[in-house]
Design an enzyme around this catalytic site. Structure first.
Site, short mmCIF file in Angstrom:
data_model
loop_
_atom_site.label_atom_id
_atom_site.label_comp_id
_atom_site.label_asym_id
_atom_site.label_seq_id
_atom_site.Cartn_x
_atom_site.Cartn_y
_atom_site.Cartn_z
N GLU A 162 42.48 -3.40 -63.96
CA GLU A 162 42.97 -2.10 -63.49
C GLU A 162 44.50 -2.10 -63.51
OE1 GLU A 162 39.50 -0.61 -60.40
OE2 GLU A 162 40.82 -2.24 -59.75
N SER B 17 44.73 -6.93 -54.22
CA SER B 17 43.47 -6.19 -54.20
C SER B 17 43.49 -5.09 -53.16
CB SER B 17 42.31 -7.12 -53.81
OG SER B 17 41.96 -7.94 -54.86
N HIS C 33 45.60 -5.50 -61.84
CA HIS C 33 44.56 -6.07 -60.99
C HIS C 33 43.43 -6.67 -61.82
CE1 HIS C 33 41.09 -5.59 -58.02
NE2 HIS C 33 41.88 -6.50 -57.51
P1 NAI Z 1 44.70 -18.08 -53.22
O1 NAI Z 1 44.83 -18.28 -51.76
O2 NAI Z 1 43.64 -18.80 -53.97
O3 NAI Z 1 46.09 -18.45 -53.91
C1 NAI Z 1 47.33 -18.04 -53.46
C2 NAI Z 1 48.35 -19.06 -53.95
O4 NAI Z 1 49.65 -18.53 -53.73
C3 NAI Z 1 48.29 -20.39 -53.19
O5 NAI Z 1 48.17 -21.44 -54.13
C4 NAI Z 1 49.62 -20.46 -52.48
O6 NAI Z 1 50.15 -21.77 -52.37
C5 NAI Z 1 50.49 -19.59 -53.33
N1 NAI Z 1 51.63 -19.03 -52.65
C6 NAI Z 1 51.66 -18.43 -51.44
N2 NAI Z 1 52.92 -18.02 -51.17
C7 NAI Z 1 53.69 -18.38 -52.21
C8 NAI Z 1 55.07 -18.23 -52.52
N3 NAI Z 1 55.89 -17.62 -51.70
N4 NAI Z 1 55.51 -18.72 -53.69
C9 NAI Z 1 54.68 -19.33 -54.55
N5 NAI Z 1 53.36 -19.49 -54.32
C10 NAI Z 1 52.88 -19.02 -53.15
O7 NAI Z 1 44.61 -16.51 -53.43
P2 NAI Z 1 43.86 -15.69 -54.59
O8 NAI Z 1 42.45 -15.48 -54.24
O9 NAI Z 1 44.22 -16.28 -55.90
O10 NAI Z 1 44.57 -14.26 -54.45
C11 NAI Z 1 45.90 -14.04 -54.87
C12 NAI Z 1 46.14 -12.55 -54.99
O11 NAI Z 1 45.22 -12.00 -55.91
C13 NAI Z 1 45.96 -11.77 -53.70
O12 NAI Z 1 46.93 -10.74 -53.67
C14 NAI Z 1 44.56 -11.20 -53.83
O13 NAI Z 1 44.41 -9.98 -53.14
C15 NAI Z 1 44.49 -10.94 -55.31
N6 NAI Z 1 43.14 -10.90 -55.89
C16 NAI Z 1 42.18 -11.82 -55.51
C17 NAI Z 1 40.92 -11.78 -56.09
C18 NAI Z 1 39.89 -12.80 -55.74
O14 NAI Z 1 38.72 -12.61 -56.11
N7 NAI Z 1 40.24 -13.88 -55.05
C19 NAI Z 1 40.57 -10.76 -57.11
C20 NAI Z 1 41.68 -9.91 -57.49
C21 NAI Z 1 42.89 -9.98 -56.86
#
Ligand code: NAI
Length: 633
Positions: A441, A408, A429
């Site tokens: 996006e 994001s 995105h």
């Molecule tokens: P989250 O914290 O819920 O999930 C991240 C996951 O990635 C965790 O389960 C973690 O164990 C895993 N992870 C971390 N490092 C890892 C690795 N090296 N290998 C495998 N798994 C790994 O995060 P969320 O909210 O799902 O965000 C993820 C991405 O999406 C970020 O880049 C965020 O900016 C983007 N994003 C988030 C939004 C939101 O509303 N939360 C909306 C749009 C994009």
């Protein structure tokens, strides 16, 4: 004839096939209807044993009226003439002395369903693409070619309103169950079944007594219930069409021509004009990625958190094989559970849900990378972590595979420095919640491979989302315009308005959710970080600082601006809304959208409007923030 093909069979049945010249889908343009009336002229002389109406297109039966023609209606006479054209013709079809049958395979929308309703029989072909709907309300208009008369007669007014006031579509089995279709048959027997049914002499099923009463003496009861239902979802001043549909059914027997003042009011309303605009904006987004021949079969998602888990589930729902990677099986398990619920809710059929579930494969070792056509990274928002991951993943990618990040807030230009082929990284995105938000996006970093960007758009279309190409910039389009709007809303709270009052002002304006509730939903820590990065706020609003300092982070911690119970904000009553508040709060959003268009982050004002509507739910009846601004000048 240019668009219809007529075959007289030995049995005395005439088959009329609509195959609109020069188009991939059938629409009921003026020309198509003129030719159809000539067919009825011919059949008046020939008197067939039966008439079968069908489509010559693979795409489906009939997609509806020609929406382009609506944009040309600049006088009340023209609007009335357009309604009369279909109303008169389909009344004539309904009155012919020989039996008629509409063979519905694939989509059968709007005018296409009204034509079918004027036939004695409707035979639905039972396959996944068969969908029947009267979606006029979504364009801010009404089904004026007999839909408001004949759908309630055929299925009863309650079921008819459910379709006409929401625009929702019905599949073949459901159509049969509710009496909309006389039968639903598999494609291999449809030819024979159509001929048998049209000659069967079988009387049409009568509505149950209660439904007949509701369609007659008890109309007022149904109408008042329907008005209450509509009022919960749409204000009359923003969305007049559903109210007009109820009025025309209740007071004019479904005949809009008997209420010319309603025709004029609805068809010339800014809402209809803007919703038609939104329809064409949506078509434009659907066109992105058309040039790409990419056909994705396997997707690998890394990070099974709130986004990655839901992205993986959505791709599996849409028929792709998905491997889902995280650091342990325990971290993947919650995503799989959520996916199971999604499949059950969306697919209803347990066998189909099971098949979707089988397509979603937990993959701790990341074996799926080597087979994937698309790899989507959705891990923690941390440059070092993403670098380490990309270094490990790139050598294992299939040649030509698409590498995407869901980030994001991080710059693609910074993330791709570790790649051998940095030009292959694109942003895809998604928005939260993935299953609800139609927009995605597609982010282009400086120097990115255009073929990869097109492939990304094609992939987004393949999973039935709307791709919006944007240039790499903080917050891209959607978050960048939301940030100053949320900031303005919280400054209003700092000035003494209650959160509930601020939210009520924006709901009355036509937003799907108030900005304060939205901030609580996103998480106040994230809103604070985004505010600093995107809204250029030197100082966060005091109310926000206070909440974050106390660990009240919104929905996820159970308390934020609101208390959250069972996933819902508990909202106290709003105070009186100060005049002009909504306009004041939305102004920073409009200004930021203008700046982003000027900076080329999004290609033009129409696409900015499309992005803001489909990415935030921004009041569709306005036609989008920039369209609204233009109209007010
Ligand atoms: P989250 O914290 O819920 O999930 C991240 C996951 O990635 C965790 O389960 C973690 O164990 C895993 N992870 C971390 N490092 C890892 C690795 N090296 N290998 C495998 N798994 C790994 O995060 P969320 O909210 O799902 O965000 C993820 C991405 O999406 C970020 O880049 C965020 O900016 C983007 N994003 C988030 C939004 C939101 O509303 N939360 C909306 C749009 C994009």
């Amino acid at each position: 004839m240019k668009h219809w093909n007529l075959v007289k069979e030995d049995s005395g049945i005439v088959v009329a096939t609509l195959d609109k010249a020069g188009e991939s889908a059938n629409i009921l343009s003026a020309e198509v209807l003129v030719e159809f009336s000539q067919i009825l002229d011919q059949l008046d002389l020939y008197q067939p044993k039966g008439l079968i109406i069908r489509s010559g297109k693979d795409a489906g039966f009939i997609a509806g009226a020609d929406i382009q023609e609506f944009t040309l209606l600049d006088t009340a006479e023209k609007s009335r003439a357009l309604v009369a054209r279909g109303w008169d013709l389909f009344n004539r079809l309904a009155a012919v002395p020989y039996p008629t049958l509409s063979l519905v395979r694939g989509h059968c929308m709007g005018g296409g369903l009204e034509l079918s309703l004027a036939c004695r029989y409707i035979l639905a072909v039972d396959e996944p693409g068969t969908k029947m709907a009267l979606p006029e309300v979504m364009l801010g208009i009404f089904p004026g070619w007999g839909g408001m008369l004949r759908l309630p007669q055929r299925v009863g007014p309650t079921a008819a309103f459910d379709m006409m006031l929401t625009g929702k579509s019905i599949d073949a089995q459901r159509a049969k169950k509710m009496g909309l279709a006389d039968d639903a048959v598999p494609p291999r027997v449809m030819e024979q079944a159509a001929r048998q049914l049209v000659l069967s002499g079988q009387p049409r099923g009568k509505l149950p007594l209660l439904q007949r009463l509701l369609n007659g003496p008890l109309k007022a009861v149904v109408a008042s219930g329907a008005r209450k239902q509509v009022a919960k979802k749409a204000r009359q001043e923003h969305y007049p069409a559903p109210y007009a549909i109820i009025d025309i059914w209740q007071h004019h027997h479904g005949n809009a021509l008997a209420a010319p003042e309603i025709i004029e009011r609805i068809i010339s309303s800014p809402t209809a004009r803007n919703l038609v605009r939104v329809f064409f904006l949506q078509e434009r987004l659907k066109g992105f990625g058309k040039e790409s021949a990419v056909k994705v079969r396997r997707v690998h998602v890394i990070g099974a958190g709130s986004m990655g888990g839901d992205i993986a589930a959505w791709c599996a729902l849409r028929g792709l094989t998905v491997t889902l990677q995280d650091q342990s099986l325990e971290r993947i398990a919650p995503a799989v559970q959520r996916a199971q619920k999604l499949f059950a809710r969306r697919l209803r059929d347990p066998l189909l849900a099971r098949a979707a579930f089988d397509r979603l494969i937990p993959d701790v070792n990341g074996d799926g990378v080597a087979h994937a056509d698309v790899v989507i990274e959705a891990i923690f928002e941390d440059v070092a972590a993403k670098h380490a991951l990309f270094k490990a993943v790139e050598p294992r990618l299939k040649p030509g595979a698409l590498l995407a990040t869901n980030t994001s807030s991080l710059k693609l230009e910074d993330l791709r420095t570790v790649l051998d082929r940095p030009d292959r990284l694109v942003g895809i995105h998604f928005f939260n919640p993935v299953a609800m938000m139609p927009l995605v996006e597609v982010v282009q970093a400086e120097g990115a491979d255009p073929a990869m960007l097109q492939a990304a758009c094609a992939f987004v279309r393949q999973i039935d989302k709307l791709p919006l190409p944007v240039k790499s910039a903080p917050g891209f389009l959607v978050n960048a315009v939301l940030a100053p709007y949320l900031l303005a809303a919280m400054r209003a709270v700092d000035e003494g308005l209650t959160p509930a009052t601020v939210d009520a002002a924006m709901l009355a304006f036509g937003m799907p959710m108030g900005p304060i509730e939205l901030a609580d939903t996103v998480g106040l820590d994230i809103a604070m970080a985004a505010g600093q990065q995107l809204a250029g706020a030197s100082q966060a609003p005091r109310c926000l600082q206070g909440k974050v300092a106390q660990g009240q982070l919104g929905k996820k911690s159970g308390l934020g601006f609101y208390a959250w119970r069972d996933g819902k904000a508990v909202k106290p009553a709003a105070d009186a809304i100060p005049a002009g508040l909504a306009e004041r709060l939305v102004q920073p959003l409009i200004e930021r959208a203008e700046q982003l268009v000027a900076a080329g982050i999004v290609a033009d004002a129409d696409l900015a409007d499309a992005g803001v509507i489909f990415g935030t739910g921004f009041a569709p009846f306005t036609g989008g923030p920039l369209n609204m601004q233009q109209a007010s000048l």
